[in-house]
Motif scaffolding. Structure first.
Motif, mmCIF file in Angstrom:
data_model
loop_
_atom_site.group_PDB
_atom_site.id
_atom_site.type_symbol
_atom_site.label_atom_id
_atom_site.label_comp_id
_atom_site.label_asym_id
_atom_site.label_seq_id
_atom_site.Cartn_x
_atom_site.Cartn_y
_atom_site.Cartn_z
ATOM 1 N N LEU A 47 0.824 -1.206 0.000
ATOM 2 C CA LEU A 47 0.000 0.000 0.000
ATOM 3 C C LEU A 47 0.864 1.264 0.000
ATOM 4 C CD1 LEU A 47 -2.655 -1.123 2.641
ATOM 5 C CD2 LEU A 47 -2.895 -1.134 0.151
ATOM 6 N N PHE A 48 2.118 1.128 0.462
ATOM 7 C CA PHE A 48 3.040 2.267 0.521
ATOM 8 C C PHE A 48 4.353 1.907 -0.153
ATOM 9 C CE2 PHE A 48 0.326 2.950 4.274
ATOM 10 C CZ PHE A 48 -0.043 4.280 4.107
ATOM 11 N N ASN A 49 4.932 2.899 -0.790
ATOM 12 C CA ASN A 49 6.332 2.809 -1.201
ATOM 13 C C ASN A 49 7.155 3.334 -0.038
ATOM 14 O OD1 ASN A 49 5.955 1.968 -3.986
ATOM 15 N ND2 ASN A 49 5.122 4.028 -4.336
ATOM 16 N N ARG A 50 8.158 2.571 0.391
ATOM 17 C CA ARG A 50 8.996 2.972 1.516
ATOM 18 C C ARG A 50 10.370 3.348 0.963
ATOM 19 N NH1 ARG A 50 5.332 -0.743 2.784
ATOM 20 N NH2 ARG A 50 4.416 -0.869 4.880
ATOM 21 N N ILE A 51 10.664 4.653 0.989
ATOM 22 C CA ILE A 51 11.938 5.152 0.470
ATOM 23 C C ILE A 51 12.661 5.834 1.624
ATOM 24 C CG2 ILE A 51 13.031 6.599 -1.286
ATOM 25 C CD1 ILE A 51 10.318 6.511 -2.797
ATOM 26 N N GLY A 52 13.574 5.075 2.246
ATOM 27 C CA GLY A 52 14.229 5.619 3.438
ATOM 28 C C GLY A 52 13.189 5.844 4.526
ATOM 29 N N LYS A 53 13.157 7.055 5.072
ATOM 30 C CA LYS A 53 12.161 7.399 6.098
ATOM 31 C C LYS A 53 10.884 7.960 5.481
ATOM 32 C CE LYS A 53 15.483 8.255 9.813
ATOM 33 N NZ LYS A 53 15.957 9.227 10.846
ATOM 34 N N ARG A 54 10.895 8.126 4.164
ATOM 35 C CA ARG A 54 9.738 8.687 3.480
ATOM 36 C C ARG A 54 8.827 7.565 2.986
ATOM 37 N NH1 ARG A 54 11.301 10.521 -1.142
ATOM 38 N NH2 ARG A 54 9.314 11.604 -1.543
ATOM 39 N N ILE A 55 7.517 7.853 2.944
ATOM 40 C CA ILE A 55 6.564 6.888 2.376
ATOM 41 C C ILE A 55 5.652 7.620 1.401
ATOM 42 C CG2 ILE A 55 6.542 5.339 4.383
ATOM 43 C CD1 ILE A 55 3.875 6.616 5.196
ATOM 44 N N THR A 56 5.265 6.903 0.372
ATOM 45 C CA THR A 56 4.277 7.431 -0.581
ATOM 46 C C THR A 56 3.283 6.312 -0.872
ATOM 47 O OG1 THR A 56 5.615 6.740 -2.482
ATOM 48 C CG2 THR A 56 5.920 9.007 -1.662
ATOM 49 N N LEU A 57 2.092 6.693 -1.273
ATOM 50 C CA LEU A 57 1.067 5.702 -1.597
ATOM 51 C C LEU A 57 1.367 5.032 -2.928
ATOM 52 C CD1 LEU A 57 -2.415 7.293 -0.755
ATOM 53 C CD2 LEU A 57 -1.455 5.212 0.222
ATOM 54 N N THR A 58 1.177 3.743 -2.981
ATOM 55 C CA THR A 58 1.225 3.037 -4.252
ATOM 56 C C THR A 58 -0.106 3.251 -4.967
ATOM 57 O OG1 THR A 58 0.307 1.004 -3.314
ATOM 58 C CG2 THR A 58 2.711 1.255 -3.242
ATOM 59 N N GLU A 59 -0.178 2.819 -6.197
ATOM 60 C CA GLU A 59 -1.447 2.918 -6.924
ATOM 61 C C GLU A 59 -2.532 2.103 -6.214
ATOM 62 O OE1 GLU A 59 -3.265 2.210 -11.448
ATOM 63 O OE2 GLU A 59 -1.295 1.401 -10.895
ATOM 64 N N ALA A 60 -2.133 0.911 -5.726
ATOM 65 C CA ALA A 60 -3.083 0.070 -4.999
ATOM 66 C C ALA A 60 -3.537 0.754 -3.716
ATOM 67 C CB ALA A 60 -2.439 -1.278 -4.675
ATOM 68 N N GLY A 61 -2.573 1.404 -3.018
ATOM 69 C CA GLY A 61 -2.912 2.101 -1.780
ATOM 70 C C GLY A 61 -3.894 3.232 -2.019
ATOM 71 N N ASN A 62 -3.712 3.950 -3.130
ATOM 72 C CA ASN A 62 -4.592 5.055 -3.446
ATOM 73 C C ASN A 62 -6.016 4.560 -3.743
ATOM 74 O OD1 ASN A 62 -4.974 7.902 -3.941
ATOM 75 N ND2 ASN A 62 -5.187 7.376 -6.098
ATOM 76 N N LEU A 63 -6.126 3.454 -4.469
ATOM 77 C CA LEU A 63 -7.437 2.879 -4.759
ATOM 78 C C LEU A 63 -8.095 2.304 -3.503
ATOM 79 C CD1 LEU A 63 -6.658 1.053 -8.131
ATOM 80 C CD2 LEU A 63 -8.064 3.104 -7.819
ATOM 81 N N PHE A 64 -7.287 1.614 -2.692
ATOM 82 C CA PHE A 64 -7.824 0.958 -1.497
ATOM 83 C C PHE A 64 -8.310 1.981 -0.465
ATOM 84 C CE2 PHE A 64 -7.147 -0.991 2.746
ATOM 85 C CZ PHE A 64 -8.059 -2.034 2.638
ATOM 86 N N ALA A 65 -7.691 3.156 -0.456
ATOM 87 C CA ALA A 65 -8.038 4.183 0.533
ATOM 88 C C ALA A 65 -9.518 4.563 0.449
ATOM 89 C CB ALA A 65 -7.163 5.414 0.338
ATOM 90 N N GLN A 66 -10.070 4.595 -0.765
ATOM 91 C CA GLN A 66 -11.487 4.966 -0.939
ATOM 92 C C GLN A 66 -12.392 3.963 -0.233
ATOM 93 O OE1 GLN A 66 -12.359 5.696 -5.156
ATOM 94 N NE2 GLN A 66 -10.164 5.900 -5.518
ATOM 95 N N TYR A 67 -12.064 2.687 -0.362
ATOM 96 C CA TYR A 67 -12.897 1.653 0.252
ATOM 97 C C TYR A 67 -12.669 1.569 1.758
ATOM 98 C CZ TYR A 67 -13.774 0.366 -4.562
ATOM 99 O OH TYR A 67 -14.146 0.399 -5.888
ATOM 100 N N ALA A 68 -11.440 1.828 2.184
ATOM 101 C CA ALA A 68 -11.142 1.843 3.618
ATOM 102 C C ALA A 68 -11.924 2.962 4.301
ATOM 103 C CB ALA A 68 -9.639 2.022 3.842
#
Length: 288
Positions: A47-68
């Motif tokens: 659901l997240f891309n983990r880049i060092g201490k930073r995180i960003t939403l994956t495409e799946a995470g962005n879609l899943f967020a609506q249903y969550a």
């Protein structure tokens, strides 16, 4: 998948920082990371891309967020609904009532509806046999009826009040001045009685039978107002509980005998959950 995990995910999505999200949620960062990882493992997608201490939403995470978010909102709506149910601001009651209880019951119904206007009430009138059958099919929260002999352990019985059985005759009838009357005399009168499926007439058939009496039954009618109209002519009489007699043109004469008092019962399913609205209705019935 748990609501808690969805809340953690949505907070991390909002802040895009596990540390800040954990602090806002008042949990440790390791707990947050572990719960989100478990959620991703269950979904079998990051659901997240983990880049060092930073995180960003994956495409799946962005879609899943609506249903969550929809799931959390629905859960919150359900919580509010339950709170309203507890506070009698929402809900429904379905009650079965024998015909002879309609007058007394109507008074309680009006009082309850005034106090709790947001509770929807459905009332079905019927014979004891029909009401019990429908209760066992879970179609009622409870029923009100005469029922002297509890049957089985699946039903719960609460005594409500005692009712006297009376001969109902026209006010202009010569019998109207009587203080009481014997069952023998009643058997000799032309009778228009409740329909044979009615528990009251079954009770009287047993009472007549115990004294080897054969009543003169001319009519059977399953509507009490119609019975009153027949009785008002002065040619026929009927037998009902005193709780059902309220027409100014008829009178109820007590029938002699120790068995001429019957108990009106509240009957419900023993294992069924009783809402606060049902319990409040019980309280009002108990004040009759």
């Amino acid at each position: 998948m748990e609501l808690r995990q969805l809340r953690y995910f949505l907070k991390a999505r909002e802040l895009l920082n596990f540390t800040e999200a954990a602090r806002t949620l008042n949990i440790s960062q390791s707990t947050l990371s572990q719960q989100i990882k478990q959620l991703e493992d269950e979904l079998n997608v990051p659901l997240f891309n983990r880049i060092g201490k930073r995180i960003t939403l994956t495409e799946a995470g962005n879609l899943f967020a609506q249903y969550a978010l929809q799931s959390i909102n629905k859960a919150n709506e359900g919580l509010l609904l339950l709170q309203d149910l507890k506070n009698l601001n929402v809900g429904s009651i379905t009650i079965g009532v024998i015909y002879s209880m309609r007058i007394l019951f109507a008074k309680i119904l009006v009082e309850f509806a005034k106090q709790y206007p947001k509770i929807k009430i459905q009332v079905v009138f019927g014979t004891t046999k029909d009401l019990l059958e429908r209760l066992n099919l879970h179609q009622f929260d409870f029923i009100l009826t005469f029922h002297e002999k509890p049957e089985g352990t699946e039903l719960k019985y609460q005594s409500l009040l005692k009712a006297n059985m009376v001969l109902v005759t026209a006010k202009k009838s010569p019998l109207a001045q009587r203080d009481n009357i014997s069952l023998q005399e009643v058997a000799d009168l032309p009778l228009a009685l409740p329909f044979s499926g009615n528990n009251t007439i079954q009770f009287f058939e047993e009472s007549f039978g115990q004294q080897n009496l054969v009543p003169n039954i001319c009519m059977e009618i399953n509507d009490i107002p119609t019975l009153f109209e027949i009785v008002k002519t002065g040619h026929w009489h009927t037998i009902l509980s005193d709780t059902s007699v309220n027409d100014p043109e008829v009178v109820g004469i007590p029938i002699d005998g120790k068995n001429m008092r019957r108990t009106i019962m509240i009957i419900s399913l023993r294992e069924a959950y009783e809402t606060k609205a049902v319990k409040k209705f019980y309280e009002m019935l108990g004040k009759m």
